[in-house]
Design a protein around this motif. Sequence first.
Motif, PDB file in Angstrom:
ATOM      1  N   ALA A 156       0.795  -1.133  -0.094  1.00 24.78           N
ATOM      2  CA  ALA A 156      -0.057   0.012  -0.224  1.00 24.78           C
ATOM      3  C   ALA A 156       1.015   1.329   0.154  1.00 24.78           C
ATOM      4  N   LEU A 157       2.156   1.522   0.835  1.00 27.15           N
ATOM      5  CA  LEU A 157       2.868   2.521   0.729  1.00 27.15           C
ATOM      6  C   LEU A 157       3.635   2.753  -0.534  1.00 27.15           C
ATOM      7  N   ILE A 158       3.925   1.571  -1.211  1.00 28.63           N
ATOM      8  CA  ILE A 158       4.505   1.752  -2.340  1.00 28.63           C
ATOM      9  C   ILE A 158       3.702   2.068  -3.512  1.00 28.63           C
ATOM     10  N   ALA A 159       2.530   1.565  -3.396  1.00 29.46           N
ATOM     11  CA  ALA A 159       1.482   1.890  -4.545  1.00 29.46           C
ATOM     12  C   ALA A 159       0.777   3.573  -4.128  1.00 29.46           C
ATOM     13  N   LEU A 160       0.940   4.016  -2.942  1.00 28.81           N
ATOM     14  CA  LEU A 160       0.744   5.395  -2.719  1.00 28.81           C
ATOM     15  C   LEU A 160       1.816   6.354  -2.970  1.00 28.81           C
ATOM     16  N   TYR A 161       3.270   5.815  -3.169  1.00 31.95           N
ATOM     17  CA  TYR A 161       4.235   6.706  -3.584  1.00 31.95           C
ATOM     18  C   TYR A 161       4.181   6.561  -5.049  1.00 31.95           C
ATOM     19  N   LEU A 206       1.637   6.474  -7.300  1.00 33.48           N
ATOM     20  CA  LEU A 206       0.483   7.384  -7.339  1.00 33.48           C
ATOM     21  C   LEU A 206       0.659   8.735  -7.268  1.00 33.48           C
ATOM     22  N   SER A 207       1.395   8.913  -6.209  1.00 36.68           N
ATOM     23  CA  SER A 207       1.721  10.430  -5.990  1.00 36.68           C
ATOM     24  C   SER A 207       2.605  10.885  -6.982  1.00 36.68           C
ATOM     25  N   GLN A 208       3.410  10.103  -7.357  1.00 38.65           N
ATOM     26  CA  GLN A 208       4.651  10.772  -8.421  1.00 38.65           C
ATOM     27  C   GLN A 208       3.825  10.706  -9.621  1.00 38.65           C
ATOM     28  N   TYR A 209       2.957  10.022 -10.071  1.00 42.31           N
ATOM     29  CA  TYR A 209       2.340  10.123 -11.220  1.00 42.31           C
ATOM     30  C   TYR A 209       1.322  11.359 -11.430  1.00 42.31           C
ATOM     31  N   PHE A 210       0.700  11.592 -10.160  1.00 41.33           N
ATOM     32  CA  PHE A 210      -0.243  12.735 -10.193  1.00 41.33           C
ATOM     33  C   PHE A 210       0.520  14.046  -9.918  1.00 41.33           C
ATOM     34  N   ALA A 258      10.366  26.268  -3.320  1.00 40.69           N
ATOM     35  CA  ALA A 258      10.936  25.488  -2.225  1.00 40.69           C
ATOM     36  C   ALA A 258      10.779  24.017  -2.350  1.00 40.69           C
ATOM     37  N   ASN A 259       9.901  23.462  -3.216  1.00 43.90           N
ATOM     38  CA  ASN A 259       9.708  21.937  -3.352  1.00 43.90           C
ATOM     39  C   ASN A 259      10.775  21.323  -4.169  1.00 43.90           C
ATOM     40  N   ARG A 260      11.533  20.498  -3.398  1.00 44.90           N
ATOM     41  CA  ARG A 260      12.812  19.875  -4.301  1.00 44.90           C
ATOM     42  C   ARG A 260      12.301  18.671  -5.195  1.00 44.90           C
ATOM     43  N   HIS A 261      11.103  18.351  -5.079  1.00 44.55           N
ATOM     44  CA  HIS A 261      10.609  17.325  -5.733  1.00 44.55           C
ATOM     45  C   HIS A 261       9.627  17.831  -6.920  1.00 44.55           C
ATOM     46  N   CYS A 262       9.858  18.997  -7.245  1.00 42.86           N
ATOM     47  CA  CYS A 262       9.075  19.592  -8.205  1.00 42.86           C
ATOM     48  C   CYS A 262       9.533  19.110  -9.804  1.00 42.86           C
TER      49      CYS A 262
END
Length: 64
Positions: free
Chosen positions: A12-17, A19-23, A46-50
């Motif tokens: 579930a945690l891997i799927a959440l990660y 999905l969040s990267q996809y969106f 400031a978002n380093r994951h942008c």
Amino acid sequence: MEIAIGIGLLVALIALYVLSQYFNQKTEIPEGCQDLTDFSHCPGCANRHCGIKKSIEKEDRHVK
């Protein structure tokens, strides 16, 4: 039984990660960030994951 719960939580945690990267990649450019050469007005600066900022920085490294 505990192992099945642990594996389920991990999946579930891997799927959440994923999905969040996809969106994150599908997110529209925020208002004020249309000029992709100037990030001073972008609230996500400031978002380093942008993903937008990363793609611009990657292009700058290849150009120089």
